[in-house]
Design a protein around this motif. Structure first.
Motif, mmCIF file in Angstrom:
data_model
loop_
_atom_site.group_PDB
_atom_site.id
_atom_site.type_symbol
_atom_site.label_atom_id
_atom_site.label_comp_id
_atom_site.label_asym_id
_atom_site.label_seq_id
_atom_site.Cartn_x
_atom_site.Cartn_y
_atom_site.Cartn_z
ATOM 1 N N PHE B 34 0.751 -1.331 -0.113
ATOM 2 C CA PHE B 34 -0.068 0.041 0.256
ATOM 3 C C PHE B 34 1.151 1.196 -0.492
ATOM 4 C CE2 PHE B 34 -3.626 -2.360 1.554
ATOM 5 C CZ PHE B 34 -3.337 -3.179 1.924
ATOM 6 N N TYR B 36 0.454 5.117 1.148
ATOM 7 C CA TYR B 36 -0.489 6.064 2.367
ATOM 8 C C TYR B 36 0.169 8.017 1.919
ATOM 9 C CZ TYR B 36 -3.350 2.209 3.951
ATOM 10 O OH TYR B 36 -4.074 1.379 3.880
ATOM 11 N N LEU B 44 -5.204 9.948 6.822
ATOM 12 C CA LEU B 44 -4.793 8.649 6.040
ATOM 13 C C LEU B 44 -5.313 8.917 4.771
ATOM 14 C CD1 LEU B 44 -2.682 5.939 7.935
ATOM 15 C CD2 LEU B 44 -1.323 7.980 6.925
ATOM 16 N N PHE B 90 3.729 7.375 2.964
ATOM 17 C CA PHE B 90 3.862 6.073 3.486
ATOM 18 C C PHE B 90 3.470 5.144 2.750
ATOM 19 C CE2 PHE B 90 4.585 7.987 7.980
ATOM 20 C CZ PHE B 90 4.047 8.936 7.988
ATOM 21 N N ALA B 94 1.217 -5.378 3.958
ATOM 22 C CA ALA B 94 0.304 -6.235 5.228
ATOM 23 C C ALA B 94 0.425 -7.698 5.067
ATOM 24 C CB ALA B 94 -0.733 -5.452 5.065
ATOM 25 N N ALA B 103 -1.610 -6.574 11.139
ATOM 26 C CA ALA B 103 -1.868 -4.869 11.063
ATOM 27 C C ALA B 103 -1.231 -4.540 10.251
ATOM 28 C CB ALA B 103 -1.591 -4.179 12.250
ATOM 29 N N LEU B 104 -1.252 -3.683 9.395
ATOM 30 C CA LEU B 104 -0.042 -3.022 8.628
ATOM 31 C C LEU B 104 0.912 -2.731 9.082
ATOM 32 C CD1 LEU B 104 -2.368 -0.535 6.307
ATOM 33 C CD2 LEU B 104 -0.941 -2.803 5.281
ATOM 34 N N PHE B 106 3.782 0.190 8.356
ATOM 35 C CA PHE B 106 4.707 1.548 7.593
ATOM 36 C C PHE B 106 5.680 1.332 7.723
ATOM 37 C CE2 PHE B 106 0.053 3.075 7.318
ATOM 38 C CZ PHE B 106 -0.749 2.672 7.533
ATOM 39 N N GLY B 107 6.218 1.630 6.634
ATOM 40 C CA GLY B 107 7.799 2.633 6.372
ATOM 41 C C GLY B 107 7.436 4.071 7.270
ATOM 42 N N SER B 108 8.932 4.441 7.475
ATOM 43 C CA SER B 108 9.252 5.548 8.667
ATOM 44 C C SER B 108 8.665 7.110 7.607
ATOM 45 C CB SER B 108 10.318 5.913 8.961
ATOM 46 O OG SER B 108 11.694 5.680 7.531
ATOM 47 N N GLY B 109 8.446 6.527 6.376
ATOM 48 C CA GLY B 109 7.290 8.117 5.202
ATOM 49 C C GLY B 109 8.558 8.480 4.921
#
Lengths: 113, 116
Positions: B34, B36, B44, B90, B94, B103-104, B106-109
């Protein structure tokens, strides 16, 4: 996809107090996920809430600090207890929505003073 | 355990220029992937997702992403950036094995800044 209503959208709280965040989903879901997003950071999973059993917490998060309620398949609450300024964050809930992926609540922006 | 790496913390591009945001994941099987976007003070918003099939995925706002299994990557691209694209992006992964029960991650963005 599922629609989540999350409340409150924001709050300013005194240190030492507690805040309960609510998420209501418009359909029945097995798992609900709670995340924290600290200022300028990414999302970190706090816990996974399964209806009828105790929530599963991630490393670094404990039930005494973040108690979670999951009374039915459409509702969950997260309480942030004995708050300190370090708890100032955005808190989000999320559910799996099948082909739509994951749906997120709009978030609760918490400021602890 | 699954993980996501976004190697670029901050990217600045000129309006109208092309954009590519990098994302690498670690997962034993084919994951669900994904992207976001989060604008300042906003929630998000899902840009696009990959579950299976065509490895080039089209999303909203003119974004696309390509799943490359050999490189464990899912890079986000846009041919021409608009000033309104300035936001935090982001990448998330999953499990495809426990659909909906995990849960998902996430990367650090990556923070995107757009210059006029």
């Amino acid at each position: 996809s599922a629609v989540i209503s999350q409340k409150p959208s924001r709050d300013i709280c005194q240190r030492g107090t507690s805040l309960t965040i609510q998420c209501q989903v418009d359909s029945q879901v097995t798992m609900m996920f709670w995340y924290r997003q600290q200022p300028g950071q990414s999302l970190t999973l706090i816990a996974t809430a399964n209806q009828g059993s105790e929530a599963t917490y991630e490393s670094g998060f404990v039930i005494d600090k973040f108690p979670i309620s999951r009374p039915n398949l459409t509702f969950s609450t997260l309480t942030v207890s004995n708050m300190s300024p370090e708890d100032s964050s955005i808190y989000l809930c999320s559910v799996w929505s099948g082909l739509y992926g994951y749906t997120f609540g709009s978030g609760t922006r918490l400021t602890v003073v | 355990a699954q993980s996501v790496t976004q190697p670029d913390i901050h990217i600045t591009v000129s309006e109208g220029a092309s954009l590519e945001l990098r994302c690498n994941y670690s997962y034993g099987a084919t994951p669900y992937l994904f992207w976001y976007v989060q604008s300042p003070g906003q929630g998000l918003q899902l840009l696009l997702k990959y579950f299976s099939g065509d490895t080039l995925v089209q999303g909203i706002k003119g974004f696309e992403a390509e799943f490359k299994r050999s490189q464990s990557s899912f890079n986000l691209r846009k041919p021409s950036v608009h000033w309104s694209d300035a936001a935090e992006y982001f990448c998330a992964v999953a499990s495809s094995m426990d659909t909906g029960r995990r849960a998902l991650t996430f990367g650090s963005g990556t923070r995107l800044q757009v210059q006029p």
